[in-house]
Design an enzyme around this catalytic site. Structure first.
Site, PDB file in Angstrom:
ATOM      1  N   ASP A   5       0.818  -1.215   0.000  1.00 39.14           N
ATOM      2  CA  ASP A   5       0.000   0.000   0.000  1.00 39.14           C
ATOM      3  C   ASP A   5       0.852   1.265   0.000  1.00 39.14           C
ATOM      4  O   ASP A   5       1.971   1.269   0.519  1.00 39.14           O
ATOM      5  CB  ASP A   5      -0.860   0.044   1.269  1.00 39.14           C
ATOM      6  CG  ASP A   5      -2.010  -0.957   1.231  1.00 39.14           C
ATOM      7  OD1 ASP A   5      -2.052  -1.799   0.316  1.00 39.14           O
ATOM      8  OD2 ASP A   5      -2.855  -0.897   2.134  1.00 39.14           O
ATOM      9  N   ASP A   6       0.282   2.306  -0.528  1.00 32.79           N
ATOM     10  CA  ASP A   6       0.701   3.709  -0.357  1.00 32.79           C
ATOM     11  C   ASP A   6       1.723   4.240  -1.358  1.00 32.79           C
ATOM     12  O   ASP A   6       2.002   5.435  -1.350  1.00 32.79           O
ATOM     13  CB  ASP A   6       1.223   4.000   1.065  1.00 32.79           C
ATOM     14  CG  ASP A   6       0.183   3.737   2.149  1.00 32.79           C
ATOM     15  OD1 ASP A   6      -0.960   3.397   1.802  1.00 32.79           O
ATOM     16  OD2 ASP A   6       0.525   3.851   3.336  1.00 32.79           O
ATOM     17  N   HIS A  46      -6.116   3.334  -4.109  1.00 31.13           N
ATOM     18  CA  HIS A  46      -6.018   3.535  -2.655  1.00 31.13           C
ATOM     19  C   HIS A  46      -6.325   4.998  -2.335  1.00 31.13           C
ATOM     20  O   HIS A  46      -5.749   5.566  -1.417  1.00 31.13           O
ATOM     21  CB  HIS A  46      -4.611   3.125  -2.203  1.00 31.13           C
ATOM     22  CG  HIS A  46      -4.456   2.885  -0.722  1.00 31.13           C
ATOM     23  ND1 HIS A  46      -5.361   2.199   0.037  1.00 31.13           N
ATOM     24  CD2 HIS A  46      -3.469   3.255   0.146  1.00 31.13           C
ATOM     25  CE1 HIS A  46      -4.942   2.146   1.313  1.00 31.13           C
ATOM     26  NE2 HIS A  46      -3.800   2.792   1.398  1.00 31.13           N
ATOM     27  N   HIS A  92      -4.806   9.429   0.084  1.00 25.95           N
ATOM     28  CA  HIS A  92      -4.857   8.675   1.349  1.00 25.95           C
ATOM     29  C   HIS A  92      -5.862   9.282   2.320  1.00 25.95           C
ATOM     30  O   HIS A  92      -5.569   9.509   3.501  1.00 25.95           O
ATOM     31  CB  HIS A  92      -3.460   8.575   1.979  1.00 25.95           C
ATOM     32  CG  HIS A  92      -3.240   7.277   2.687  1.00 25.95           C
ATOM     33  ND1 HIS A  92      -3.365   7.134   4.047  1.00 25.95           N
ATOM     34  CD2 HIS A  92      -2.948   6.053   2.207  1.00 25.95           C
ATOM     35  CE1 HIS A  92      -3.136   5.881   4.374  1.00 25.95           C
ATOM     36  NE2 HIS A  92      -2.885   5.192   3.277  1.00 25.95           N
ATOM     37  N   HIS A 129       3.868  -2.055   3.334  1.00 19.26           N
ATOM     38  CA  HIS A 129       3.724  -0.685   2.841  1.00 19.26           C
ATOM     39  C   HIS A 129       4.911  -0.231   2.007  1.00 19.26           C
ATOM     40  O   HIS A 129       6.061  -0.402   2.393  1.00 19.26           O
ATOM     41  CB  HIS A 129       3.480   0.275   4.011  1.00 19.26           C
ATOM     42  CG  HIS A 129       2.138   0.061   4.641  1.00 19.26           C
ATOM     43  ND1 HIS A 129       1.913  -0.932   5.551  1.00 19.26           N
ATOM     44  CD2 HIS A 129       0.952   0.687   4.427  1.00 19.26           C
ATOM     45  CE1 HIS A 129       0.630  -0.914   5.891  1.00 19.26           C
ATOM     46  NE2 HIS A 129       0.023   0.052   5.232  1.00 19.26           N
TER      47      HIS A 129
HETATM   48 ZN   LIG Z   1      -2.580   3.205   3.055  1.00 18.94          ZN
END
Ligand SMILES: [Zn+2]
Length: 176
Positions: A7-8, A58, A62, A146
């Site tokens: 993620d991210d 995503h 955020h 992440h």
């Molecule tokens: Zn995230």
């Protein structure tokens, strides 16, 4: 089967190393990208796709579901979709309201996780991350790491050993 997710990202400080690492192990993963990062680093996004991985939305920046009105939330995800071509969505922080789910469900498969590495926590030790992976992973688990600056050291310290453990335990890696 297990599903490895990141993620991210994407970010230049980590994503290229991560992609090389996954190639070394011959593993495909799913990257839940932040739209703003993809806008900044479109070549990294293209590289993720070119290496055979999958991407998911995503949100654009955020956004937190519980602190955001549903229409604004939907628009934020739609904005991210201008940069991320995917029918997968993962809510940042795992925060999403019933109304937001209702709005997004016709367009996206909403993907949570059952194994979180806590790699973004500076206070957690690599040993503890490995312990979590070993203890929590089941057949069909969705594991989240992440692709972020905060997680960088923990990720690089634990991903190879996590993959080696999962391989040895008989798991195979699949795409969402
Ligand atoms: Zn995230």
């Amino acid at each position: 089967m297990v599903y490895l997710t990141f993620d991210d990202g994407p970010i230049p400080e980590l994503t290229p190393i991560l992609l090389d690492l996954l190639d070394e192990y011959g593993i495909k993963a799913t990257f839940f990208c932040v739209g703003e990062n993809v806008m900044r680093y479109p070549q990294l996004y293209e590289e993720i796709i070119a290496r055979g991985h999958r991407t998911g939305n995503h949100s654009f920046n955020h956004i937190k579901g519980f602190a955001t009105r549903s229409t604004e939330y939907f628009d934020n995800v739609a904005k991210a979709s201008q940069y991320i071509s995917s029918d997968l969505f993962r809510p940042p922080h795992g925060q999403i309201t019933r109304k937001q789910i209702e709005m997004l469900a016709p367009h996206y498969r909403i993907v949570m996780w059952d194994v979180i590495s806590y790699d973004y926590q500076q206070s957690i030790s690599p040993e503890n991350i490995l312990r979590i992976i070993r203890r929590k992973t089941r057949n069909g688990s969705i594991i989240v790491f992440h692709d972020s600056l905060k997680a960088r050291n923990n990720l690089l310290a634990t991903l190879p050993r996590s993959i080696e453990y999962l391989h040895a335990a008989g798991f195979r890696f699949a795409l969402l």
